[in-house]
Motif scaffolding. Sequence first.
Motif, PDB file in Angstrom:
ATOM      1  N   ILE A  26       0.659  -1.311   0.353  1.00 55.86           N
ATOM      2  CA  ILE A  26       0.178  -0.104  -0.168  1.00 55.86           C
ATOM      3  C   ILE A  26       0.435   1.436   0.286  1.00 55.86           C
ATOM      4  N   GLY A  27       0.427   2.102  -1.082  1.00 54.97           N
ATOM      5  CA  GLY A  27       1.545   3.278  -1.042  1.00 54.97           C
ATOM      6  C   GLY A  27       0.122   4.291  -0.721  1.00 54.97           C
ATOM      7  N   ALA A  28      -0.757   4.369  -0.932  1.00 52.49           N
ATOM      8  CA  ALA A  28      -1.898   5.555  -0.997  1.00 52.49           C
ATOM      9  C   ALA A  28      -3.582   4.906  -0.475  1.00 52.49           C
ATOM     10  N   ILE A  29      -3.208   5.674   0.692  1.00 52.79           N
ATOM     11  CA  ILE A  29      -4.866   5.709   0.979  1.00 52.79           C
ATOM     12  C   ILE A  29      -6.232   6.839   1.440  1.00 52.79           C
ATOM     13  N   ARG A 102      -1.768   6.894  -6.360  1.00 51.42           N
ATOM     14  CA  ARG A 102      -2.803   7.783  -5.415  1.00 51.42           C
ATOM     15  C   ARG A 102      -4.309   7.522  -6.207  1.00 51.42           C
ATOM     16  N   GLY A 103      -4.000   7.678  -7.781  1.00 54.99           N
ATOM     17  CA  GLY A 103      -4.780   8.187  -8.805  1.00 54.99           C
ATOM     18  C   GLY A 103      -6.258   7.193  -8.544  1.00 54.99           C
ATOM     19  N   ASP A 104      -5.858   5.863  -8.446  1.00 55.23           N
ATOM     20  CA  ASP A 104      -6.519   4.513  -8.208  1.00 55.23           C
ATOM     21  C   ASP A 104      -7.588   4.415  -6.892  1.00 55.23           C
ATOM     22  N   ALA A 105      -6.672   5.123  -6.023  1.00 56.20           N
ATOM     23  CA  ALA A 105      -7.366   5.338  -4.438  1.00 56.20           C
ATOM     24  C   ALA A 105      -8.586   6.489  -4.436  1.00 56.20           C
ATOM     25  N   PHE A 106      -8.107   7.587  -4.751  1.00 60.04           N
ATOM     26  CA  PHE A 106      -9.085   8.749  -4.805  1.00 60.04           C
ATOM     27  C   PHE A 106      -9.860   8.286  -5.563  1.00 60.04           C
ATOM     28  N   ALA A 107      -9.820   7.489  -7.199  1.00 55.56           N
ATOM     29  CA  ALA A 107     -11.305   7.667  -7.917  1.00 55.56           C
ATOM     30  C   ALA A 107     -11.971   6.202  -7.376  1.00 55.56           C
ATOM     31  N   ALA A 108     -11.545   5.320  -6.832  1.00 57.21           N
ATOM     32  CA  ALA A 108     -12.452   4.384  -5.837  1.00 57.21           C
ATOM     33  C   ALA A 108     -13.688   4.970  -4.653  1.00 57.21           C
ATOM     34  N   CYS A 109     -12.317   5.735  -4.215  1.00 59.59           N
ATOM     35  CA  CYS A 109     -12.999   5.994  -2.707  1.00 59.59           C
ATOM     36  C   CYS A 109     -14.626   6.747  -2.849  1.00 59.59           C
ATOM     37  N   GLU A 110     -13.766   7.625  -4.732  1.00 58.58           N
ATOM     38  CA  GLU A 110     -15.025   8.305  -5.149  1.00 58.58           C
ATOM     39  C   GLU A 110     -16.415   8.373  -5.110  1.00 58.58           C
ATOM     40  N   PHE A 111     -15.938   7.002  -6.174  1.00 59.73           N
ATOM     41  CA  PHE A 111     -16.763   6.303  -6.917  1.00 59.73           C
ATOM     42  C   PHE A 111     -17.576   5.283  -5.845  1.00 59.73           C
TER      43      PHE A 111
ATOM     44  N   VAL B  93       2.359  11.285   4.504  1.00 54.48           N
ATOM     45  CA  VAL B  93       2.089  12.354   4.134  1.00 54.48           C
ATOM     46  C   VAL B  93       0.381  12.513   4.317  1.00 54.48           C
ATOM     47  N   LEU B  94      -0.003  13.537   5.191  1.00 55.23           N
ATOM     48  CA  LEU B  94      -1.554  13.893   5.389  1.00 55.23           C
ATOM     49  C   LEU B  94      -1.784  14.796   4.603  1.00 55.23           C
ATOM     50  N   VAL B  95      -2.715  14.706   3.610  1.00 57.46           N
ATOM     51  CA  VAL B  95      -3.744  15.916   2.875  1.00 57.46           C
ATOM     52  C   VAL B  95      -5.113  15.949   3.861  1.00 57.46           C
ATOM     53  N   ILE B  96      -5.484  16.439   4.309  1.00 59.90           N
ATOM     54  CA  ILE B  96      -7.262  16.449   4.791  1.00 59.90           C
ATOM     55  C   ILE B  96      -7.783  17.842   4.190  1.00 59.90           C
ATOM     56  N   VAL B  97      -8.994  17.297   3.665  1.00 58.30           N
ATOM     57  CA  VAL B  97      -9.993  19.325   2.726  1.00 58.30           C
ATOM     58  C   VAL B  97     -10.891  18.823   3.175  1.00 58.30           C
ATOM     59  N   ALA B  98     -11.398  19.771   4.049  1.00 59.72           N
ATOM     60  CA  ALA B  98     -13.041  19.955   4.675  1.00 59.72           C
ATOM     61  C   ALA B  98     -13.971  20.697   3.663  1.00 59.72           C
ATOM     62  N   SER B  99     -14.843  20.351   3.192  1.00 58.96           N
ATOM     63  CA  SER B  99     -15.864  21.530   2.779  1.00 58.96           C
ATOM     64  C   SER B  99     -17.322  20.550   3.241  1.00 58.96           C
ATOM     65  N   THR B 100     -17.918  21.816   2.292  1.00 59.70           N
ATOM     66  CA  THR B 100     -20.070  22.055   2.873  1.00 59.70           C
ATOM     67  C   THR B 100     -20.098  20.069   1.714  1.00 59.70           C
ATOM     68  N   HIS B 101     -19.740  19.802   1.168  1.00 58.59           N
ATOM     69  CA  HIS B 101     -19.972  18.922  -0.083  1.00 58.59           C
ATOM     70  C   HIS B 101     -18.833  18.305  -0.254  1.00 58.59           C
ATOM     71  N   ARG B 102     -18.768  16.858  -0.424  1.00 55.72           N
ATOM     72  CA  ARG B 102     -18.459  15.886  -0.889  1.00 55.72           C
ATOM     73  C   ARG B 102     -17.488  16.109  -2.563  1.00 55.72           C
ATOM     74  N   GLY B 103     -17.917  17.143  -3.507  1.00 59.72           N
ATOM     75  CA  GLY B 103     -17.197  17.057  -4.722  1.00 59.72           C
ATOM     76  C   GLY B 103     -16.096  17.464  -4.251  1.00 59.72           C
ATOM     77  N   ASP B 104     -16.616  18.885  -3.497  1.00 59.54           N
ATOM     78  CA  ASP B 104     -15.653  20.563  -3.331  1.00 59.54           C
ATOM     79  C   ASP B 104     -14.058  19.632  -3.207  1.00 59.54           C
ATOM     80  N   ALA B 105     -14.422  18.732  -2.031  1.00 64.03           N
ATOM     81  CA  ALA B 105     -13.473  18.201  -1.152  1.00 64.03           C
ATOM     82  C   ALA B 105     -12.451  17.458  -1.365  1.00 64.03           C
ATOM     83  N   PHE B 106     -13.121  16.409  -2.028  1.00 63.43           N
ATOM     84  CA  PHE B 106     -12.619  15.390  -3.244  1.00 63.43           C
ATOM     85  C   PHE B 106     -11.185  15.731  -4.390  1.00 63.43           C
ATOM     86  N   ALA B 107     -12.099  17.161  -4.990  1.00 57.15           N
ATOM     87  CA  ALA B 107     -10.892  17.528  -5.953  1.00 57.15           C
ATOM     88  C   ALA B 107     -10.119  18.136  -5.408  1.00 57.15           C
ATOM     89  N   ALA B 108     -10.655  18.923  -4.519  1.00 61.71           N
ATOM     90  CA  ALA B 108      -9.773  19.396  -3.541  1.00 61.71           C
ATOM     91  C   ALA B 108      -7.951  19.118  -3.333  1.00 61.71           C
TER      92      ALA B 108
END
Lengths: 150, 150, 94, 94
Positions: A26-29, A102-111, B93-108
């Motif tokens: 695992i490299g991306a969560i 990370r690309g796969d992790a982001f897409a699958a999580c949002e899906f 590394v840790l990145v956290i983004v909080a938003s009202t809705h999830r679309g913005d949070a995922f993209a950012a």
Amino acid sequence: MNVRVQQDDFDISAEIAGMRRGNPKIGAITSFVGVVRDINDGDTVATMTLEHYPGMTEKAIAEIIAQARGRWEVLDALVIHRVGTLQPTDQIVLVIVASTHRGDAFAACEFIMDYLKTRAPFWKKEITPQGGRWVDARISDDKAAERWKT
Amino acid sequence: MNVRVQQDDFDISAEIAGMRRGNPKIGAITSFVGVVRDINDGDTVATMTLEHYPGMTEKAIAEIIAQARGRWEVLDALVIHRVGTLQPTDQIVLVIVASTHRGDAFAACEFIMDYLKTRAPFWKKEITPQGGRWVDARISDDKAAERWKT
Amino acid sequence: MPPQRGDNPTMITLLYFARLREALGTGREQLALPPAVMTLAGLRVHLAQRGAAWATEMAEGRNLRAAVNQTVVAADAPLSDGDEVAFFPPVTGG
Amino acid sequence: MPPQRGDNPTMITLLYFARLREALGTGREQLALPPAVMTLAGLRVHLAQRGAAWATEMAEGRNLRAAVNQTVVAADAPLSDGDEVAFFPPVTGG
């Protein structure tokens, strides 16, 4: 078990630690936490109650995770959804997806989140100063899920 | 402070709890955790050392977060990046983004990660059985960052 | 003559959730399907004939979802003895 | 005659990171800029003239990044007294 429906709160640190110690590839969560807001559609929300369809809920979420695994490289995935009574700022739902990149992790999580919002049988009832009201489904959620059908 | 460069590990649960208690308008929190893999480009990785450019690193990350805030509705954002020596399965590394809705949070969140990978002055050195080697920048990371220029 | 079931009664379990459960005043019932009710759509018409809240909630224009044996299915899905049939509003979890 | 600086020496701080720092054997130095060195590109040529690892690492074909006062800038960026100039390989964090 990768799908949990529970009244108790969850600890994202502990869940992520379990995942990464369980698989050194695992490299991306990527994760998503849904939170109870104090205002929805203009009204103050005092508490929220979440109802679900025991049995079908777990089945529906497992099916969504399976679909994500079919589309992206997913090394591990977890969904925890709370039911019962929650307060503003409480955590509602947790989705975690682990992958090599990370690309796969982001897409699958949002899906998974988009499909969960439209396919998993949960219903929210908000208690506001005007009384209780069942939250209406959002067209924006249907659209978010439709995006993945390409 | 929304940008932290540190040797110590981080606790995503504590960071998310602080965010959601700090702003009851938050409905969606998306996060990314980068993890040291035990294999990279086919070789076993025993440990990894992360070097950075003190001062510029924090400035570069703050600038990336500011760009994300300009493009999406971001209620809160945090980046923690570790430096020093790390082992496989350790968090980087840790990145956290909080938003009202999830679309913005995922993209950012994905935007911040993609830009961090190509703009923030960190360098990884892997110790493998063949000795130490500086990790080469990936073309795939440049492409990931390019995507956002539309 | 439309298709009908045999002489053995077809028993199903019915579940109602959320707003629907509250409006109907029940979350669960056992039902012996009338012989003429072959599909989910037929069941919905049958339930609407109970009148009052049932007529309102099961009306054709209402945005209802249904699952048979915990899988969302279309209105023409056939029903069999022992099925678990659930009606519910569009979901709003997450 | 090309443009030159005045008589006062232009002092800059030079920083090297990662692979570059190891190859050059130093991470930091103070440098009085020769009057003819006006830009980042000029500085790189000047450093390459030190020969050995400097010639290799600062060579035009090498994929190096540079920052002046902690901001990534293009090769024609001008240099001023007191500047912090950093050279480093493409970044690989996260």
